[in-house]
Write a protein that holds these residues in place. Structure first.
Motif, PDB file in Angstrom:
ATOM      1  N   PHE A   1       0.804  -1.227   0.000  1.00  0.00           N
ATOM      2  CA  PHE A   1       0.000   0.000   0.000  1.00  0.00           C
ATOM      3  C   PHE A   1       0.834   1.274   0.000  1.00  0.00           C
ATOM      4  CE2 PHE A   1      -2.788  -3.158   1.942  1.00  0.00           C
ATOM      5  CZ  PHE A   1      -3.924  -3.024   1.163  1.00  0.00           C
ATOM      6  N   GLY A   2       2.119   1.149   0.338  1.00  0.00           N
ATOM      7  CA  GLY A   2       2.955   2.342   0.385  1.00  0.00           C
ATOM      8  C   GLY A   2       2.487   3.261   1.509  1.00  0.00           C
ATOM      9  N   GLN A   3       2.351   4.548   1.223  1.00  0.00           N
ATOM     10  CA  GLN A   3       1.944   5.532   2.220  1.00  0.00           C
ATOM     11  C   GLN A   3       0.498   5.992   2.026  1.00  0.00           C
ATOM     12  OE1 GLN A   3       4.804   8.712   2.213  1.00  0.00           O
ATOM     13  NE2 GLN A   3       6.417   7.450   3.168  1.00  0.00           N
ATOM     14  N   LYS A   4      -0.307   5.122   1.386  1.00  0.00           N
ATOM     15  CA  LYS A   4      -1.713   5.462   1.231  1.00  0.00           C
ATOM     16  C   LYS A   4      -2.393   5.504   2.582  1.00  0.00           C
ATOM     17  CE  LYS A   4      -2.129   3.426  -3.390  1.00  0.00           C
ATOM     18  NZ  LYS A   4      -2.826   2.411  -4.210  1.00  0.00           N
ATOM     19  N   GLN A   5      -3.245   6.481   2.780  1.00  0.00           N
ATOM     20  CA  GLN A   5      -3.864   6.694   4.082  1.00  0.00           C
ATOM     21  C   GLN A   5      -5.352   6.373   4.034  1.00  0.00           C
ATOM     22  OE1 GLN A   5      -2.805  10.814   4.621  1.00  0.00           O
ATOM     23  NE2 GLN A   5      -1.050  10.272   5.942  1.00  0.00           N
ATOM     24  N   TRP A   6      -5.812   5.859   5.203  1.00  0.00           N
ATOM     25  CA  TRP A   6      -7.258   5.595   5.361  1.00  0.00           C
ATOM     26  C   TRP A   6      -7.668   6.262   6.662  1.00  0.00           C
ATOM     27  CZ3 TRP A   6      -9.657   0.958   8.019  1.00  0.00           C
ATOM     28  CH2 TRP A   6     -11.051   1.015   7.958  1.00  0.00           C
ATOM     29  N   ILE A   7      -8.323   7.410   6.550  1.00  0.00           N
ATOM     30  CA  ILE A   7      -8.674   8.213   7.728  1.00  0.00           C
ATOM     31  C   ILE A   7     -10.098   7.884   8.149  1.00  0.00           C
ATOM     32  CG2 ILE A   7      -8.919  10.549   8.651  1.00  0.00           C
ATOM     33  CD1 ILE A   7      -6.921  11.484   6.539  1.00  0.00           C
ATOM     34  N   ASP A   8     -10.209   7.309   9.354  1.00  0.00           N
ATOM     35  CA  ASP A   8     -11.524   7.017   9.932  1.00  0.00           C
ATOM     36  C   ASP A   8     -11.402   7.202  11.450  1.00  0.00           C
ATOM     37  OD1 ASP A   8     -13.938   5.966  10.922  1.00  0.00           O
ATOM     38  OD2 ASP A   8     -14.113   4.633   9.178  1.00  0.00           O
ATOM     39  N   GLU A   9     -11.848   8.384  11.876  1.00  0.00           N
ATOM     40  CA  GLU A   9     -11.670   8.709  13.294  1.00  0.00           C
ATOM     41  C   GLU A   9     -12.530   7.831  14.205  1.00  0.00           C
ATOM     42  OE1 GLU A   9     -12.004  12.828  14.202  1.00  0.00           O
ATOM     43  OE2 GLU A   9     -11.082  13.467  12.302  1.00  0.00           O
ATOM     44  N   HIS A  10     -13.685   7.384  13.738  1.00  0.00           N
ATOM     45  CA  HIS A  10     -14.577   6.584  14.585  1.00  0.00           C
ATOM     46  C   HIS A  10     -13.982   5.202  14.873  1.00  0.00           C
ATOM     47  CE1 HIS A  10     -17.672   9.640  14.271  1.00  0.00           C
ATOM     48  NE2 HIS A  10     -17.553   9.639  12.918  1.00  0.00           N
ATOM     49  N   ILE A  11     -13.488   4.546  13.820  1.00  0.00           N
ATOM     50  CA  ILE A  11     -12.866   3.235  14.051  1.00  0.00           C
ATOM     51  C   ILE A  11     -11.625   3.384  14.920  1.00  0.00           C
ATOM     52  CG2 ILE A  11     -11.717   1.292  12.929  1.00  0.00           C
ATOM     53  CD1 ILE A  11     -13.555   1.667  10.563  1.00  0.00           C
ATOM     54  N   HIS A  12     -10.870   4.434  14.669  1.00  0.00           N
ATOM     55  CA  HIS A  12      -9.661   4.665  15.476  1.00  0.00           C
ATOM     56  C   HIS A  12     -10.020   4.900  16.944  1.00  0.00           C
ATOM     57  CE1 HIS A  12      -6.611   7.346  17.286  1.00  0.00           C
ATOM     58  NE2 HIS A  12      -5.746   6.493  16.692  1.00  0.00           N
ATOM     59  N   SER A  13     -11.059   5.725  17.170  1.00  0.00           N
ATOM     60  CA  SER A  13     -11.466   5.990  18.549  1.00  0.00           C
ATOM     61  C   SER A  13     -11.966   4.711  19.224  1.00  0.00           C
ATOM     62  CB  SER A  13     -12.560   7.058  18.579  1.00  0.00           C
ATOM     63  OG  SER A  13     -12.071   8.284  18.069  1.00  0.00           O
ATOM     64  N   GLY A  14     -12.741   3.885  18.473  1.00  0.00           N
ATOM     65  CA  GLY A  14     -13.212   2.626  19.055  1.00  0.00           C
ATOM     66  C   GLY A  14     -12.068   1.693  19.407  1.00  0.00           C
TER      67      GLY A  14
END
Length: 563
Positions: free
Chosen positions: A50-63
């Motif tokens: 994936f290299g440095q591709k980002q997946w931003i999901d604050e809800h999953i991260h907070s959970g």
């Protein structure tokens, strides 16, 4: 038909079987390699893919962070509940709780400088606290043992609250550019601290081979490698998500293992408790049986003591009756015997010239027997008077008793040319007349049983606690030591009547007098070396052993002189 081949044994390759088949050393190496290899083994393919591709999901991260916070708190409070005795556990508890608090605020923060920095602070604080296990044991066993988790929790909560209230007061991160050096530096420092703690737990495992040390070593190693990777990766990329999930899974594994260990320990404790209850029950039953047996023996012994007391009382009553009878009989026989003896003497005076030789011999024999009977009756009366006399309770000066004794024995002392040496004698509690009889019997025996040399009699006294011990020693013929008990019995003689006169009851009277005065009497002797008679008497209350026992009174009574 050919026999069927045996069924092949299935090859079990699951991790549980592999773990059981490994030695403790191999198991440790395998576990540590697995903990250090998993972050690298997952991070490298994900980075290449994936290299440095980002997946931003604050809800999953907070959970995910919230779940990690719950597990961290559960681990911390679980260790507090178990209360292990090892000195390093306060630092582990502080690490779980503090990193969990910072991670909790990290999950609540918006994407901001404080959001990224709090993730690094969680790694740094957790690693720094758990690295303190290297401190000496006294630092953990002191007052800090109870204060460290509390202080760490308060400090972490204060820091997290400040970050939450001021999320933008930290250096700004320009997304999607790489994180600044501050956050990366905190992650790498925390990772180094975790790796330091891992070396400590490996060291403990090599010494004691306990499973919990291996678990904490693997936990620290995994968090250390993950912290390094988090310090160099880009936030929200695949490697970052993988490391978050990996740390969460690692905490779940640690929790499950610790809980399994706690259940096993609880089962063993319950088993020990049941075994202890069983042994206590058996011991209680044995003690109850022993107590019942003891109670039974006590009752039997009490019954025996009651019977013995009854028999003793009966024996005492019978003895008193015999003594009373002997006293009465001796007293009543004395007068008829005196009458018989008087008539025999009158018969001898008026008819002796007209009797033949046989009649004279018979008359002499009758006179001799009446004289002996008179002596025996007199002796019995003396013995009975000692028994029936009231108990001694007055103060008696033995100096006066001694001089009266010498006056009574004046003739015998004069005839034997005796020398009597005596210390100053004390005052005692007793009966004056009986003590005169005691001294007179003992000194009289010393005069009677003399040797070839003139008698030399020594009377000495010494203090022995509440008693005085007296010794009357002579240089007479003596006797064998084995006869020292028999001579104090009534009518026991060591010599014939032709050699020495007497009834043989004098020493029995001495023993009775000594016993009635609360003392004892005994003798020591050798044939031809004299005898020593010892007896004890109760000291008078107002008498002290001062200089009164140091001087000597030497009485030399040569022939022809009076006392």
């Amino acid at each position: 038909m050919a026999p069927c081949p045996p069924n092949p044994v299935p090859v079990q390759t699951d991790l549980a079987t592999l773990s059981k088949s490994l030695s403790p050393k191999s198991k440790a190496i395998f576990t540590l390699l697995l903990a250090g290899f998993l972050p690298l083994a997952g991070a490298l393919p994900l980075f290449l893919w994936f290299g440095q591709k980002q997946w931003i999901d604050e809800h999953i991260h907070s959970g995910l962070e919230g779940a990690w916070v719950v597990i961290a708190f559960v681990l911390g409070f679980f260790l507090i509940r178990v209360k292990p005795r090892q000195p390093h556990y306060p630092w582990i508890v502080a690490s779980f709780i503090s990193s969990g608090i910072i991670s909790g605020f990290h999950s609540l923060l918006p994407v901001s400088p404080a959001f990224f920095c709090s993730q690094g602070l969680s790694t740094f604080i957790g690693g720094s606290l758990i690295a303190l296990v290297w401190l000496p044991s006294w630092a953990s066993e002191s007052v800090l043992k109870k204060l460290v988790p509390t202080l760490a929790a308060i400090a972490s909560f204060s820091l997290g609250l400040w970050l939450y209230r001021h999320p933008y007061n930290l250096p700004v991160f320009q997304l999607p550019s790489p994180p600044l050096e501050t956050a990366a530096f905190l992650n790498i420092l925390g990772a180094a601290a975790y790796l330091t703690a891992a070396t400590y737990f490996v060291h403990l495992y090599r010494k004691e081979a306990r499973a919990n040390y291996l678990i904490f070593a693997s936990y620290c190693l995994l968090f250390g490698v993950s912290g390094i990777l988090l310090g160099i990766c880009v936030f929200w990329d695949a490697v970052c998500w993988y490391l978050h999930f990996l740390r969460f899974a690692a905490c779940l594994v640690v929790l499950e293992v610790l809980f399994s260990m706690y259940q096993k320990m609880h089962k063993e404790l319950l088993k020990s408790h049941l075994l202890l209850e069983k042994r206590v029950g058996e011991r209680t039953l044995a003690l109850r049986t022993a107590a019942e047996q003891l109670q039974k023996e006590i009752e039997e012994r009490k019954q025996r003591e009651d019977r013995l007391k009854f028999m003793t009382d009966e024996l005492k009553r019978s003895y008193q009756e015999v003594e009373q009878f002997s006293y009465v009989a001796s007293h009543d026989l004395k007068e008829p015997l005196r009458t018989i003896r008087t008539y025999l003497e009158l018969l001898n005076r008026y008819t002796r010239n007209v009797l033949d030789s046989d009649s004279k011999e018979a008359l002499d024999c009758a006179l001799d027997c009446s004289h002996r009977m008179q002596t025996l009756i007199d002796s019995l009366l003396q013995y009975a008077r000692v028994v029936h006399h009231e108990a001694p309770s007055k103060e008696v000066d033995l100096e006066e008793v001694f001089h009266i004794t010498l006056s009574n024995l004046n003739a015998a002392i004069h005839d034997s040319k005796a020398i009597i040496v005596a210390n100053d004698l004390p005052k005692v509690v007793g009966d004056r007349m009986q003590l005169i009889q005691l001294f007179q019997n003992l000194i009289g025996n010393a005069l009677k049983f003399k040797g070839k040399q003139p008698p030399r009699i020594e009377v000495t006294c010494r203090r022995a606690a509440q008693l005085f011990e007296f010794c009357i020693k002579d240089n007479g013929i003596g006797f064998k030591q084995e006869e020292a008990v028999r001579i104090f019995k009534g009518f026991q003689r060591l010599h014939g009547r032709a050699e020495y006169s007497g009834s043989g009851i004098g020493l029995a009277i001495c023993k009775k007098i000594a016993n009635r005065h609360g003392g004892t009497i005994w003798a020591e002797s050798e044939p031809a070396n004299g005898a020593a008679f010892y007896f004890t008497l109760t000291a008078a209350c107002d008498f002290g052993v001062g200089g009164g026992l140091e001087t000597e009174n030497v009485l030399t009574l040569p022939l022809g002189k009076q006392c």
